[in-house]
Design a protein around this motif. Structure first.
Motif, PDB file in Angstrom:
ATOM      1  N   GLY A 167      -7.980  -7.697  -6.954  1.00 46.85           N
ATOM      2  CA  GLY A 167      -8.045  -6.238  -6.887  1.00 46.85           C
ATOM      3  C   GLY A 167      -8.712  -5.733  -5.620  1.00 46.85           C
ATOM      4  N   GLY A 168      -8.933  -6.626  -4.631  1.00 45.76           N
ATOM      5  CA  GLY A 168      -9.684  -6.235  -3.440  1.00 45.76           C
ATOM      6  C   GLY A 168      -9.011  -6.614  -2.146  1.00 45.76           C
ATOM      7  N   ILE A 169      -7.699  -6.432  -2.077  1.00 45.86           N
ATOM      8  CA  ILE A 169      -6.990  -6.854  -0.874  1.00 45.86           C
ATOM      9  C   ILE A 169      -5.858  -5.879  -0.577  1.00 45.86           C
ATOM     10  N   HIS A 170      -5.577  -5.669   0.705  1.00 45.78           N
ATOM     11  CA  HIS A 170      -4.561  -4.714   1.129  1.00 45.78           C
ATOM     12  C   HIS A 170      -3.221  -5.398   1.388  1.00 45.78           C
ATOM     13  N   ALA A 171      -2.167  -4.580   1.379  1.00 46.12           N
ATOM     14  CA  ALA A 171      -0.828  -5.090   1.669  1.00 46.12           C
ATOM     15  C   ALA A 171      -0.134  -4.187   2.672  1.00 46.12           C
ATOM     16  N   ALA A 172       0.735  -4.788   3.466  1.00 52.06           N
ATOM     17  CA  ALA A 172       1.655  -4.062   4.344  1.00 52.06           C
ATOM     18  C   ALA A 172       3.035  -4.635   4.080  1.00 52.06           C
ATOM     19  N   LEU A 182      11.547  -6.683   2.890  1.00 56.31           N
ATOM     20  CA  LEU A 182      11.908  -7.812   3.732  1.00 56.31           C
ATOM     21  C   LEU A 182      10.717  -8.709   4.035  1.00 56.31           C
ATOM     22  N   LEU A 183       9.526  -8.112   4.143  1.00 57.84           N
ATOM     23  CA  LEU A 183       8.309  -8.864   4.406  1.00 57.84           C
ATOM     24  C   LEU A 183       7.148  -8.169   3.708  1.00 57.84           C
ATOM     25  N   VAL A 184       6.220  -8.957   3.181  1.00 57.10           N
ATOM     26  CA  VAL A 184       4.967  -8.420   2.645  1.00 57.10           C
ATOM     27  C   VAL A 184       3.839  -9.340   3.106  1.00 57.10           C
ATOM     28  N   ARG A 185       2.788  -8.741   3.637  1.00 58.00           N
ATOM     29  CA  ARG A 185       1.624  -9.519   4.053  1.00 58.00           C
ATOM     30  C   ARG A 185       0.368  -8.895   3.458  1.00 58.00           C
ATOM     31  N   GLU A 186      -0.596  -9.767   3.082  1.00 56.97           N
ATOM     32  CA  GLU A 186      -1.843  -9.317   2.472  1.00 56.97           C
ATOM     33  C   GLU A 186      -3.044  -9.709   3.332  1.00 56.97           C
ATOM     34  N   ASP A 187      -4.083  -8.894   3.268  1.00 58.54           N
ATOM     35  CA  ASP A 187      -5.332  -9.216   3.944  1.00 58.54           C
ATOM     36  C   ASP A 187      -6.417  -8.282   3.424  1.00 58.54           C
ATOM     37  N   ILE A 188      -7.662  -8.732   3.524  1.00 56.83           N
ATOM     38  CA  ILE A 188      -8.776  -7.884   3.107  1.00 56.83           C
ATOM     39  C   ILE A 188      -8.923  -6.681   4.037  1.00 56.83           C
ATOM     40  N   GLY A 189      -8.389  -6.780   5.255  1.00 58.50           N
ATOM     41  CA  GLY A 189      -8.410  -5.680   6.211  1.00 58.50           C
ATOM     42  C   GLY A 189      -7.056  -5.002   6.317  1.00 58.50           C
ATOM     43  N   ARG A 190      -7.023  -3.674   6.289  1.00 55.26           N
ATOM     44  CA  ARG A 190      -5.756  -2.940   6.394  1.00 55.26           C
ATOM     45  C   ARG A 190      -5.063  -3.221   7.720  1.00 55.26           C
ATOM     46  N   HIS A 191      -5.839  -3.242   8.797  1.00 53.80           N
ATOM     47  CA  HIS A 191      -5.262  -3.463  10.117  1.00 53.80           C
ATOM     48  C   HIS A 191      -4.699  -4.875  10.241  1.00 53.80           C
ATOM     49  N   ASN A 192      -5.410  -5.835   9.650  1.00 53.14           N
ATOM     50  CA  ASN A 192      -4.952  -7.217   9.707  1.00 53.14           C
ATOM     51  C   ASN A 192      -3.649  -7.402   8.946  1.00 53.14           C
ATOM     52  N   ALA A 193      -3.531  -6.760   7.790  1.00 53.96           N
ATOM     53  CA  ALA A 193      -2.294  -6.880   7.016  1.00 53.96           C
ATOM     54  C   ALA A 193      -1.102  -6.379   7.834  1.00 53.96           C
ATOM     55  N   LEU A 194      -1.296  -5.254   8.545  1.00 52.04           N
ATOM     56  CA  LEU A 194      -0.209  -4.713   9.364  1.00 52.04           C
ATOM     57  C   LEU A 194       0.052  -5.598  10.574  1.00 52.04           C
ATOM     58  N   ASP A 195      -0.995  -6.132  11.194  1.00 52.81           N
ATOM     59  CA  ASP A 195      -0.802  -7.043  12.322  1.00 52.81           C
ATOM     60  C   ASP A 195      -0.011  -8.281  11.894  1.00 52.81           C
ATOM     61  N   LYS A 196      -0.322  -8.807  10.714  1.00 58.35           N
ATOM     62  CA  LYS A 196       0.422  -9.961  10.210  1.00 58.35           C
ATOM     63  C   LYS A 196       1.904  -9.619  10.031  1.00 58.35           C
ATOM     64  N   LEU A 197       2.162  -8.430   9.484  1.00 54.62           N
ATOM     65  CA  LEU A 197       3.540  -7.997   9.263  1.00 54.62           C
ATOM     66  C   LEU A 197       4.285  -7.856  10.594  1.00 54.62           C
ATOM     67  N   ILE A 198       3.665  -7.162  11.548  1.00 66.05           N
ATOM     68  CA  ILE A 198       4.297  -6.961  12.852  1.00 66.05           C
ATOM     69  C   ILE A 198       4.448  -8.292  13.585  1.00 66.05           C
ATOM     70  N   LEU A 224      -3.403   2.458  12.564  1.00 63.23           N
ATOM     71  CA  LEU A 224      -2.202   1.979  11.885  1.00 63.23           C
ATOM     72  C   LEU A 224      -0.962   2.710  12.389  1.00 63.23           C
ATOM     73  N   VAL A 225      -1.114   3.974  12.733  1.00 66.42           N
ATOM     74  CA  VAL A 225      -0.002   4.701  13.346  1.00 66.42           C
ATOM     75  C   VAL A 225       0.280   4.121  14.727  1.00 66.42           C
ATOM     76  N   GLN A 226      -0.778   3.820  15.468  1.00 66.57           N
ATOM     77  CA  GLN A 226      -0.620   3.228  16.795  1.00 66.57           C
ATOM     78  C   GLN A 226       0.197   1.938  16.733  1.00 66.57           C
ATOM     79  N   LYS A 227      -0.187   1.039  15.841  1.00 62.91           N
ATOM     80  CA  LYS A 227       0.503  -0.246  15.726  1.00 62.91           C
ATOM     81  C   LYS A 227       1.958  -0.052  15.306  1.00 62.91           C
ATOM     82  N   SER A 228       2.197   0.855  14.379  1.00 58.23           N
ATOM     83  CA  SER A 228       3.560   1.103  13.899  1.00 58.23           C
ATOM     84  C   SER A 228       4.420   1.724  14.994  1.00 58.23           C
ATOM     85  N   TRP A 229       3.845   2.644  15.751  1.00 61.77           N
ATOM     86  CA  TRP A 229       4.576   3.278  16.856  1.00 61.77           C
ATOM     87  C   TRP A 229       4.967   2.238  17.893  1.00 61.77           C
TER      88      TRP A 229
END
Length: 285
Positions: A167-172, A182-198, A224-229
């Protein structure tokens, strides 16, 4: 390294105490080091230390390096592997070897890495810095039905193995116009989850992600907007709320930003035309 760690907790219900086993999300530091320079003069330098949940470390490093414009294409990377410095750091140091032709601009990296939500950058300066790293506003032909967004929270939740235990982990999650994940990545950090996905998408040559959206399990900060952009994502949706600067940057990027995506509802903060709405009700004061 495991994603979860066992722990014993004391649960209190009313006046009753019960000792039970539980699981926590693992949090460990990851140091990202770069090997760079011409073949005759290779150098090494640490560029980041981030607290992350172990797993998909290579994708995390690659996603970070792409987001910061250090690498542009998979061929910029020769290798990416863990290295052991001593017994205390085993598995927590990752070295990325860059192609000799990759030119490092350390000043740009230092200017554009957002270390925290209180890093001191003003909104306009932040957006100008990010715009310099992107091809400009997004113009992707991407649109979805509201039902696709409504279904995403539960669909992503069903794929989150670590969250189910802790119950303590984020997903992107990366999704298409039909809501397929198509892809799902998890991490305790929101930014890390998105970095893993990208990073995963980068390594598969899927970038730019102009025909996909990204769904996040938490709130939307400007990073997170920066990374997605940077990755060319036309739609960013999340369970939580966006910050004011996140909305400002999404408008500059012409990215559709959806917040509070849960309980069969959501708010659109920018570029609402990418969501196909059948009925529009006027606001009454």
């Amino acid at each position: 390294m495991p994603l979860v760690a066992p722990v014993t907790v004391h649960k209190i219900s009313g006046e009753t105490l019960t000792e039970v086993p539980d699981l926590l999300a693992v949090e460990e530091p990851l140091e990202i080091r770069l090997g760079f320079g011409p073949i005759t003069d290779r150098q090494q330098r640490s560029v980041s230390v981030t607290m992350r949940t172990p797993g998909h470390d290579e994708e995390l490093a690659i996603g970070f390096l792409f987001s910061e414009s250090i690498v542009q294409k998979p061929t910029d990377i020769i290798s990416c592997r863990h290295c052991v410095q001593d017994s205390q750091k085993e598995g927590n140091v990752l070295r990325v070897e860059l192609h000799p032709d990759v030119v490092m601009d350390w000043s740009r990296l230092e200017r554009n890495t957002f270390t925290s939500s209180s890093c001191g950058l003003c909104g306009k300066t932040t957006i100008d810095a990010v715009m310099a790293l992107t091809p400009g506003p997004l113009s992707a032909d991407f649109s979805i039905e509201p039902a696709v967004l409504h279904a995403l929270p539960e669909r992503v939740r069903q794929t989150q193995r670590a969250f189910a235990y802790t119950g303590g982990i984020h997903a992107a999650a990366l999704f298409d116009v039909d809501g397929k994940l198509l892809l799902v990545r998890e991490d305790i950090g929101r930014h890390n989850a998105l970095d893993k996905l990208i990073g995963a998408a980068f390594w598969q040559n899927w970038l730019p992600l102009s025909q996909f959206g990204v769904f996040l399990s938490g709130r939307i900060g400007v990073e997170l907007v920066q990374k997605s952009w940077r990755a060319g994502v036309p739609m960013l949706a999340a369970v939580g709320a966006p910050s004011s600067l996140a909305v400002q940057m999404a408008k500059e990027a012409q990215m559709t930003l959806a917040g509070f995506v849960r309980d069969n509802r959501f708010n659109l903060y920018s570029e609402p035309d990418r969501v196909i709405i059948g009925q529009v009700m006027a606001f009454k004061a």
